[in-house]
Design a protein around this motif. Structure first.
Motif, PDB file in Angstrom:
ATOM      1  N   CYS A 139       1.269 -10.200   6.133  1.00 19.52           N
ATOM      2  CA  CYS A 139       0.032 -10.223   5.351  1.00 19.52           C
ATOM      3  C   CYS A 139      -0.584 -11.624   5.428  1.00 19.52           C
ATOM      4  O   CYS A 139       0.065 -12.620   5.092  1.00 19.52           O
ATOM      5  CB  CYS A 139       0.325  -9.850   3.898  1.00 19.52           C
ATOM      6  SG  CYS A 139      -1.106  -9.955   2.801  1.00 19.52           S
ATOM      7  N   PRO A 195       1.435  -9.407  -8.058  1.00 22.13           N
ATOM      8  CA  PRO A 195       1.551  -9.099  -6.627  1.00 22.13           C
ATOM      9  C   PRO A 195       0.250  -9.341  -5.868  1.00 22.13           C
ATOM     10  O   PRO A 195      -0.842  -9.293  -6.434  1.00 22.13           O
ATOM     11  CB  PRO A 195       1.920  -7.609  -6.608  1.00 22.13           C
ATOM     12  CG  PRO A 195       2.373  -7.289  -7.990  1.00 22.13           C
ATOM     13  CD  PRO A 195       1.616  -8.213  -8.885  1.00 22.13           C
ATOM     14  N   CYS A 196       0.408  -9.594  -4.583  1.00 23.20           N
ATOM     15  CA  CYS A 196      -0.752  -9.773  -3.700  1.00 23.20           C
ATOM     16  C   CYS A 196      -1.546  -8.470  -3.646  1.00 23.20           C
ATOM     17  O   CYS A 196      -0.977  -7.402  -3.407  1.00 23.20           O
ATOM     18  CB  CYS A 196      -0.276 -10.164  -2.307  1.00 23.20           C
ATOM     19  SG  CYS A 196      -1.568 -10.155  -1.047  1.00 23.20           S
ATOM     20  N   PRO A 197      -2.857  -8.511  -3.887  1.00 21.62           N
ATOM     21  CA  PRO A 197      -3.651  -7.269  -3.880  1.00 21.62           C
ATOM     22  C   PRO A 197      -3.773  -6.640  -2.489  1.00 21.62           C
ATOM     23  O   PRO A 197      -4.042  -5.450  -2.378  1.00 21.62           O
ATOM     24  CB  PRO A 197      -5.022  -7.733  -4.393  1.00 21.62           C
ATOM     25  CG  PRO A 197      -5.078  -9.193  -4.052  1.00 21.62           C
ATOM     26  CD  PRO A 197      -3.673  -9.700  -4.180  1.00 21.62           C
ATOM     27  N   GLU A 198      -3.548  -7.423  -1.427  1.00 22.58           N
ATOM     28  CA  GLU A 198      -3.696  -6.900  -0.070  1.00 22.58           C
ATOM     29  C   GLU A 198      -2.481  -6.077   0.353  1.00 22.58           C
ATOM     30  O   GLU A 198      -2.610  -5.013   0.950  1.00 22.58           O
ATOM     31  CB  GLU A 198      -3.911  -8.055   0.908  1.00 22.58           C
ATOM     32  CG  GLU A 198      -4.159  -7.623   2.344  1.00 22.58           C
ATOM     33  CD  GLU A 198      -5.492  -6.922   2.514  1.00 22.58           C
ATOM     34  OE1 GLU A 198      -5.634  -6.155   3.486  1.00 22.58           O
ATOM     35  OE2 GLU A 198      -6.395  -7.128   1.679  1.00 22.58           O
ATOM     36  N   CYS A 199      -1.276  -6.575   0.032  1.00 20.08           N
ATOM     37  CA  CYS A 199      -0.051  -5.904   0.497  1.00 20.08           C
ATOM     38  C   CYS A 199       0.764  -5.307  -0.637  1.00 20.08           C
ATOM     39  O   CYS A 199       1.855  -4.760  -0.390  1.00 20.08           O
ATOM     40  CB  CYS A 199       0.818  -6.868   1.292  1.00 20.08           C
ATOM     41  SG  CYS A 199       1.449  -8.266   0.313  1.00 20.08           S
ATOM     42  N   ALA A 200       0.293  -5.435  -1.884  1.00 18.30           N
ATOM     43  CA  ALA A 200       0.985  -4.896  -3.061  1.00 18.30           C
ATOM     44  C   ALA A 200       2.396  -5.455  -3.196  1.00 18.30           C
ATOM     45  O   ALA A 200       3.308  -4.763  -3.628  1.00 18.30           O
ATOM     46  CB  ALA A 200       1.016  -3.365  -3.013  1.00 18.30           C
ATOM     47  N   GLY A 201       2.578  -6.718  -2.809  1.00 18.61           N
ATOM     48  CA  GLY A 201       3.866  -7.374  -2.981  1.00 18.61           C
ATOM     49  C   GLY A 201       4.832  -7.192  -1.827  1.00 18.61           C
ATOM     50  O   GLY A 201       5.933  -7.746  -1.851  1.00 18.61           O
ATOM     51  N   GLU A 202       4.455  -6.438  -0.791  1.00 20.20           N
ATOM     52  CA  GLU A 202       5.354  -6.181   0.341  1.00 20.20           C
ATOM     53  C   GLU A 202       5.448  -7.368   1.297  1.00 20.20           C
ATOM     54  O   GLU A 202       6.426  -7.523   2.006  1.00 20.20           O
ATOM     55  CB  GLU A 202       4.883  -4.951   1.118  1.00 20.20           C
ATOM     56  CG  GLU A 202       5.456  -3.633   0.640  1.00 20.20           C
ATOM     57  CD  GLU A 202       6.909  -3.483   1.010  1.00 20.20           C
ATOM     58  OE1 GLU A 202       7.263  -3.618   2.198  1.00 20.20           O
ATOM     59  OE2 GLU A 202       7.721  -3.245   0.104  1.00 20.20           O
TER      60      GLU A 202
END
Length: 382
Positions: A139, A195-202
């Motif tokens: 990400c 969490p990161c809004p782009e990867c939802a924490g992944e």
């Protein structure tokens, strides 16, 4: 008191939890019945186990220090009614507790498999392809951390960063403790509050990208080519796995391949087979976008008297060897074509040829491949 637990473990009354555990490990190794054959080893092992069970529990230790009976106050099963901790026995013999500790968020990604279709000439002589790959990539918003800008993972309040939680179950042998991954942080020891809004924490997202792939000369159906680091990016922006390309070779209209050899069939007139001829045979190189000069044809010598079904060999015009030097051969099977329609002049010429060869009424030659032993011996003497 019937037993001085501090003296049993050989520690002072102000001993810390780590000092208690260290003393217990040492004595448990020495006194366990499986390693100590002395008659009193079993009883002494029970004594140090009970002592550690009491002193390692803050509530029981407090009761004991005040002069109370910690075992009756907290009742537990085990040796003679006293409980013990299986994790601490495992500690004594293996030098570590049952906790696995937090697992890292950053992990290696999985390998990926992609099937690539190529034609026979590309498989034989090699080719460079631009292919599209749909895999997980790091990400770019959080650079793989999984956290939004300005935030970071924090220690899990449930497991306090250990990654697992302890569960106690009572049994006839005492308290049995087991470790399980923390349900809050899923074993990581930390949680991502924002969490990161782009990867939802992944720490990774799926993306389609183009890569240039060079297929070496000589690959065959089912050959797999490994591209290191071109597979799936791992969780938490971990290193990518590998990409494997499995080659699928399309069927060719003229040539068939077996290993490093090529096979094809040609049809020649009856007269050409009888008299002999020279043919210009197209090669596999003719399928290349830019074939080497003079490589698109090869001369084939059909000797006089060639029979239908005979196979002629052209050296060095097969497939380049994948692991080695040189090329295989081109095998050409000859099919002799008998004319089906003749005009009067052609028929008369064939009648004259038959008369000259005494073949106007030829005898049939019946092949017999099932002769007995005596029949073969008779033929040999003839």
């Amino acid at each position: 008191m019937a037993q001085d637990y501090y003296a049993t473990l050989g520690v002072g009354r102000d001993a810390t939890a780590d000092e208690l555990k260290k003393a217990y490990r040492k004595l448990a190794r020495q006194l366990h019945p499986d390693v100590n054959s002395a008659e009193d080893a079993s009883d002494r092992f029970k004594e140090v186990t009970v002592a550690y069970e009491v002193l390692s529990d803050p509530q029981k230790r407090s009761t004991y220090d005040r002069g109370g009976d910690p075992l009756s106050a907290h009742g537990s099963g085990g040796f003679g009614g006293q409980g013990f901790n299986f994790d601490d026995i495992m500690d004594a013999f293996f030098g570590q507790n049952a906790s696995r500790g937090p697992r890292p968020r950053t992990q290696r990604g999985q390998d990926a498999l992609l099937r690539l279709n190529v034609d026979l000439a590309e498989a034989a002589f090699g080719v460079t392809h631009e292919i599209k790959v749909d895999t997980a990539v790091t990400c770019t918003t959080c650079q793989g951390s999984g956290a939004a800008n300005g935030s970071q993972p924090v220690t899990c309040r449930t497991c306090h960063g250990h990654g697992d939680v302890q569960h106690v179950q009572r049994s006839l042998l005492g308290d049995i403790r087991t470790s399980r991954p923390c349900p809050t942080c899923h074993g990581f020891g930390t949680v991502i509050p924002d969490p990161c809004p782009e990867c939802a924490g992944e720490g990774r997202v799926r993306s389609r990208r183009s890569i240039s792939v060079t297929i070496p000369a000589g690959v065959d159906q089912g050959t797999r080519i490994q591209l290191s680091g071109e597979g799936e990016v791992g969780p938490g922006g971990g290193p990518a796995g590998d990409l494997y390309l499995e080659i699928n070779v399309a069927r060719h209209a003229v040539f068939q391949r077996k290993g490093d050899q090529l096979f094809c069939q040609i049809t020649v007139p009856m007269t050409a087979a009888a008299l002999g001829t020279h043919l210009d045979l197209p090669t596999l190189e003719a399928d290349l976008p830019e074939p080497p000069e003079g490589s698109t044809t090869v001369e084939l010598d059909v000797a006089p008297g060639t029979q239908s079904g005979d196979t002629l060999t052209i050296k060095g015009h097969g497939v380049p060897r994948l692991r080695g030097s040189g090329r295989g051969d081109l095998k050409v099977q000859v099919i002799v074509e008998t004319p089906a329609r003749l005009d009067d002049e052609q028929r008369e010429l064939l009648v004259q040829l038959a008369r000259l060869r005494d073949e106007e009424r030829p005898e049939a030659l019946i092949a017999n491949n099932h002769k007995g032993v005596f029949g073969k011996i008779k033929d040999a003497f003839k």
